[in-house]
Scaffold this motif. Sequence first.
Motif, PDB file in Angstrom:
ATOM      1  N   SER A  23      40.346 -27.115   0.788  1.00 50.43           N
ATOM      2  CA  SER A  23      40.176 -27.323   2.214  1.00 50.43           C
ATOM      3  C   SER A  23      39.819 -28.763   2.449  1.00 50.43           C
ATOM      4  N   LEU A  25      38.673 -31.515   5.531  1.00 49.61           N
ATOM      5  CA  LEU A  25      38.200 -31.668   6.904  1.00 49.61           C
ATOM      6  C   LEU A  25      38.543 -33.076   7.359  1.00 49.61           C
ATOM      7  N   ASN A  49      36.642 -27.628  16.070  1.00 49.02           N
ATOM      8  CA  ASN A  49      36.748 -27.430  14.617  1.00 49.02           C
ATOM      9  C   ASN A  49      37.411 -26.089  14.344  1.00 49.02           C
ATOM     10  N   GLN A  51      38.696 -23.479  11.233  1.00 54.78           N
ATOM     11  CA  GLN A  51      38.841 -23.046   9.843  1.00 54.78           C
ATOM     12  C   GLN A  51      40.031 -22.102   9.769  1.00 54.78           C
ATOM     13  N   MET A  52      40.927 -22.347   8.828  1.00 56.52           N
ATOM     14  CA  MET A  52      42.172 -21.576   8.809  1.00 56.52           C
ATOM     15  C   MET A  52      42.664 -21.348   7.386  1.00 56.52           C
ATOM     16  N   LEU A  79      40.769 -29.950  11.611  1.00 62.23           N
ATOM     17  CA  LEU A  79      41.300 -28.820  10.859  1.00 62.23           C
ATOM     18  C   LEU A  79      40.693 -28.736   9.465  1.00 62.23           C
ATOM     19  N   ASP A  80      40.192 -27.564   9.138  1.00 58.73           N
ATOM     20  CA  ASP A  80      39.667 -27.263   7.805  1.00 58.73           C
ATOM     21  C   ASP A  80      40.521 -26.131   7.269  1.00 58.73           C
ATOM     22  N   ILE A  81      41.574 -26.495   6.545  1.00 58.93           N
ATOM     23  CA  ILE A  81      42.595 -25.519   6.151  1.00 58.93           C
ATOM     24  C   ILE A  81      42.567 -25.266   4.653  1.00 58.93           C
ATOM     25  N   GLU A  82      42.564 -24.016   4.287  1.00 59.71           N
ATOM     26  CA  GLU A  82      42.764 -23.609   2.891  1.00 59.71           C
ATOM     27  C   GLU A  82      44.239 -23.257   2.746  1.00 59.71           C
ATOM     28  N   PRO A 103      38.183 -16.478   7.447  1.00 55.51           N
ATOM     29  CA  PRO A 103      37.979 -17.720   8.175  1.00 55.51           C
ATOM     30  C   PRO A 103      38.190 -17.444   9.668  1.00 55.51           C
ATOM     31  N   GLU A 104      38.043 -18.466  10.480  1.00 57.22           N
ATOM     32  CA  GLU A 104      38.217 -18.258  11.924  1.00 57.22           C
ATOM     33  C   GLU A 104      39.639 -17.824  12.258  1.00 57.22           C
TER      34      GLU A 104
END
Length: 504
Positions: A23, A25, A49, A51-52, A79-82, A103-104
């Motif tokens: 992830s 940020l 923000n 989380q995805m 964006l905080d993407i995995e 996540p969100e």
Amino acid sequence: MGKMKISRRKWVAALCGAAMTLSVLTACGPQGGGSQAAQSGQEAEGPVNIQMFAGLFSELPDMNDEYWSGWQEMTNSKLDIEWVPSGDLNTKLDLLLASGQLPEVVSTTDFTRPTLISAIKNGAFWDLTPFLGDLSEYPNLKENLAEDALKYLSVDGKIYALPRSRSRVDGGLKIREDWLKELNIDVPATMEEYKDALAAIFKAKPGTVGHLFVDNPTAAMQAGFGVYNPTYDDAGGLVNPRLTPQYVEMVGFFRELYAEGLMSKEYAVMKETQAEELFKTNRAASYGRPIWWDDEWEKAMRKSGEEDAKILNLHLKGPNGDDAVALETGVSGGFYISKKVPEEKVKQLLAYFEQTASQELTDYAYYGKQGVHHTVEDGQKVLTEQGVKEVNTTSKGAGVLAYAKWGKVISASASKTFNDAKIAEVEAFDEIGKIDPYRVVTVESWINAWPQYDTEYKSMMTKAIVGQISLEDFDAYVAGLREQPALKQAFLDMAAAYKQFQES
């Protein structure tokens, strides 16, 4: 399903995601244009923000690069993407849903996946219907989606996701057109002519794989054998395509290809990346994948020594006259919002996704920044070297996007002449193609019943193709499955759901 048009329906959609490796940020600047809904809240509160979990379809992106920095600036987001490799997406999704540690936002490509449907019914995600209302505050979602997009992604008449918009015309059954010309082989128009062409290529180029078949038979082949024609049993149940007599007939065709050495002996354990490498390095004649790869793959073929490499997407006729053309729904999965997200944050996320459905953000997703990721040549945007690196399938995975009819046909790195010719090559596909009815709707009885047969079924199909059992044995096995009480009930439930979908 009828010709694609812009939908003004109130429905919205479904799908769910997966994840994994890393992830990142990133920070962003001020927001670009957007609807009233997109601007409200975010301007006052600063970047949202997010989380995805989302699919990875290329190299792992640098979320601080020019493309992603621009995307986040335009959407006023962080964006905080995995990112989850596409081959692991369903497995990771299942694990994610089982853990309950969502996540969100969860993004995935299969809105009928059993684990996803179960999670929805168990309250894992927000029902978005009350938030969206009549979509009057979300004009992009109301105007810019594929026909029936929101119907495809609804569950029990409620909206649980926003769609990942993609072209209905997507995959093509490719063949090396330059090899056909070199060997004086007519472009095949039927399945038998296709097999004969592969045999002629194999004879002239020993060691070449004819038809690349990975995991499931190419959708175009299934359409050509009539597998996607809704088929009902004596009780009126809608039979799953893989359990139809047409599917058995198709397996027989692959059995012939395999026996004649026209398929890879390792097809049953081959990965998509391995098949792609074979095709790109001039070691395979035919492969079914998205059309928009053609320019990039032709260039790779030329680098591997075939200066005249040219790919053609075939329009074959099946044994009963069916067109071997398969369509997508126009919705490649969706974005789900975890029920753990506070109500006020849900509104912020919806504002973000509303903006990503704008034409402005869609153009950016396909081409990036002018002068950085693309130039304009003959009135068409063409990716630069940096654009090819940063703008790809993965870069389209963080937003809804507006529906683009030829979005999976044209290549952003190709010339206008190439793309115009490619559109002409497949222009009829949108009118004649078929959609798998079991990709349109699903029901709990099918979700519960099929998993106990799935592994054995795949094994039996492989055995039939490679000659370990007779085609008659496979036919009898499939016929037996059709008589299983749980499956027969699922067929009836699917028939009712499909009828309701068509009439709504």
